[in-house]
Design an enzyme around this catalytic site. Structure first.
Site, PDB file in Angstrom:
ATOM      1  N   ASN A 157      43.555  27.807  39.784  1.00 48.88           N
ATOM      2  CA  ASN A 157      43.759  27.319  41.462  1.00 48.88           C
ATOM      3  C   ASN A 157      42.542  27.687  42.155  1.00 48.88           C
ATOM      4  OD1 ASN A 157      43.880  30.080  40.974  1.00 48.88           O
ATOM      5  ND2 ASN A 157      45.601  30.704  42.254  1.00 48.88           N
ATOM      6  N   GLU A 255      43.812  40.728  37.547  1.00 45.16           N
ATOM      7  CA  GLU A 255      44.099  40.087  39.013  1.00 45.16           C
ATOM      8  C   GLU A 255      45.233  39.243  38.797  1.00 45.16           C
ATOM      9  OE1 GLU A 255      42.953  41.176  41.605  1.00 45.16           O
ATOM     10  OE2 GLU A 255      41.146  41.693  41.154  1.00 45.16           O
ATOM     11  N   CYS A 289      47.558  33.412  44.536  1.00 37.69           N
ATOM     12  CA  CYS A 289      48.237  34.467  44.202  1.00 37.69           C
ATOM     13  C   CYS A 289      48.459  35.683  45.376  1.00 37.69           C
ATOM     14  CB  CYS A 289      47.649  35.309  43.048  1.00 37.69           C
ATOM     15  SG  CYS A 289      45.824  35.626  43.213  1.00 37.69           S
ATOM     16  N   GLU A 463      37.922  43.162  42.571  1.00 33.81           N
ATOM     17  CA  GLU A 463      36.945  42.352  42.621  1.00 33.81           C
ATOM     18  C   GLU A 463      36.269  42.343  44.217  1.00 33.81           C
ATOM     19  OE1 GLU A 463      38.470  38.869  40.847  1.00 33.81           O
ATOM     20  OE2 GLU A 463      38.095  39.711  38.822  1.00 33.81           O
TER      21      GLU A 463
END
Ligand code: ADP
Length: 482
Positions: A157, A255, A289, A463
């Site tokens: 994505n 993640e 997400c 991150e």
């Protein structure tokens, strides 16, 4: 393809310091999701190449980590500059393999590059500590050292930014990296590697292994040289990678999936809330997400908000991302369309009403109409799972306590959003939401400066930001007797 620099579209993968051409052996086709046409081929690599790349990364790490921070920082900076200089070409490659509109793809390149820039800067600030000793003759030193070889696995994505967000801090910290990009979008990863090499980053330090995920992931998790696995993708695969990594006790950066609530309180600025919904829900056609997955609207503003939202959504242009003015591209593949259809059918069978869209788009392929559902309730599939598509499900709520309970009623805890103006409410709700990230009066929260990550089943670690560098460092305590 109308690239200015054709060498950025490379049908080959860098493995342990050399390029393996797709024509040299078995290959994998990459398809443009907007047209179904084959875009090109990448080599089909496996466990052997992953091992080779891990061993090369280990060898290359030593001299790399011994370079001064300024040298590593300078090379990352050069990489950043090359990414920005080639932004249009990188955006075109991204749109062709992923489907998002060209302007959005260009936005991702800038966003992805911002991580390289940020971590180039952070590389020079990897500071240790000197702690007052516990005895008169003792000094306590804390050093920060690279964790070791990093294995990175990334999704389709964000074919550019999910890579730079992992690879830049790893290289900055002094690590070598072996990357397995998503099979749908390997060309963006390969183009980044071309530019990293051009920037002067040693090729052995950054390999890209294209091929079957399970086999490559199996080697990455079993190999004891790999000290950190950093993964962005589904919770299910994240858990599998964690299980596989248990035997060699690797540090995990995960993640994973989200199920973001987006709450509109009665004191919200409704126009701003609608704008925030469009960004949060429909960016990348709902395939992120951190996309709003459940939209909770307070009773007294429900009609006004839903009417404004439908009006705004009806104007979003659907089409091939290469066409001007397109806001919503195709979904990534057929399975994605089927999941969206399943969620809509399930919701409708349990009493949800369709206000807009609800079906495949007349363009065919994997295009889907932007959709709004009302009267959505907690028992529906759409309330529990990430839809990953252009569907806005609207729930009603009565008061603050009620919506906090509903918003937290999920195993996930990545992003959350709410719109309100009362300052006390803003603090109360921000503190009560069990999420790693909260957007207040904004639908867009990701940036290189801030720690991105989730709690609960949404993952481990952060991150971006200065915390993102720590993920690739180990602390070493030195006790010095003087
Ligand atoms: P998505 O729905 O985004 O495809 P996945 O978790 O399936 O989510 O995929 C994310 C990344 O993980 C992709 O690069 C994919 O190829 C990879 N992947 C999928 N299955 C495995 C596995 N068993 N081991 C290692 N990597 C995997």
């Amino acid at each position: 393809m109308a690239l200015k620099d054709k060498s950025l579209f490379r049908q080959a993968a860098p493995v342990g310091g050399k390029w393996i051409e797709a024509t040299a052996g078995p290959g994998l086709d990459v398809v443009n999701p907007a047209t179904g046409a084959v875009l090109g081929r990448v080599p089909q690599l496996g466990a052997g190449e992953a091992r080779e790349a891990i061993e090369a990364a280990k060898r290359a790490m030593e001299p790399w980590s011994e370079r001064t921070a300024k040298e590593r920082s300078g090379l990352l900076r050069r990489w950043f500059e090359l990414i920005m200089a080639n932004k249009d070409d990188l955006a075109e490659i991204l749109t062709l393999e992923q489907g998002k509109p060209l302007t959005e793809a260009a936005g991702e390149i800038t966003y992805g590059a911002s991580f390289v820039e940020w971590f180039a800067e952070e590389t020079r600030r990897i500071y240790g500590d000197i702690i007052p000793g516990h005895q008169k003759d003792k000094r306590i030193l804390v050093m920060k050292q690279p964790i070791g070889v990093v294995a990175a696995i990334t999704p389709w994505n964000f074919p550019n930014a999910m890579i730079t967000r992992k690879v830049a801090p790893a290289l900055g910290a002094g690590c070598g990296v072996v990357l397995k990009p998503a099979s749908q979008t390997p060309f963006s990863a390969i183009a980044l590697a071309v530019l990293a090499e051009r920037a002067g980053i040693p090729l052995e330090l950054f390999s890209v292994i294209t091929g079957p995920a399970r086999e490559i992931g199996g080697e990455m998790t079993a190999n004891s040289l790999v000290r950190k696995v950093t993964f962005t993708g589904s919770t299910e695969i994240g858990a599998e990678l964690m299980r596989q990594s248990a035997a060699t006790i690797k540090k995990m950066g995960l993640e994973l999936g989200g199920n973001a609530p987006f709450v509109v309180f009665d004191d919200a600025d409704l126009d701003a809330a609608v704008e925030g919904t469009l960004i949060s829900k429909f960016r990348n056609n709902g395939q992120t997400c951190v996309c709003a997955n459940r939209i909770y609207v307070q009773d007294s503003v429900f009609e006004a908000y839903s009417a404004k939202l439908c009006k705004a959504i009806a104007e979003l242009k659907v089409g091939d991302g290469m066409e001007p003015g397109v806001v919503l591209g195709p979904l990534i593949d057929k399975a994605a369309v089927e999941k969206v259809e399943e969620h809509i059918a399930d919701a409708r069978s349990l009493g949800a009403n369709l206000m807009l869209g609800g079906a495949r788009h007349e363009r065919g392929g994997t295009f889907f109409q932007p959709t709004v559902l009302t009267d959505v309730t907690a028992d529906m599939l759409i309330a529990r799972e990430e839809t990953f598509g252009p569907v806005a499900p609207l729930f009603r709520f009565t008061d603050e306590a009620d919506v906090i309970r509903q918003a937290n009623d999920t195993e996930f805890g990545l992003a959350s959003y709410f719109y309100a103006s009362d300052l006390s409410r803003v603090f109360r709700v921000a503190e009560a939401l069990e999420y790693g990230m909260v957007g207040v009066n904004t639908g867009l929260i990701s940036t290189a400066e801030a720690p991105f990550g989730g709690v609960k089943a949404s993952g481990l670690g952060r991150e971006g930001s200065r915390y993102g560098m720590e993920e690739f460092l180990e602390l070493k305590y030195v006790c010095l007797s003087v």
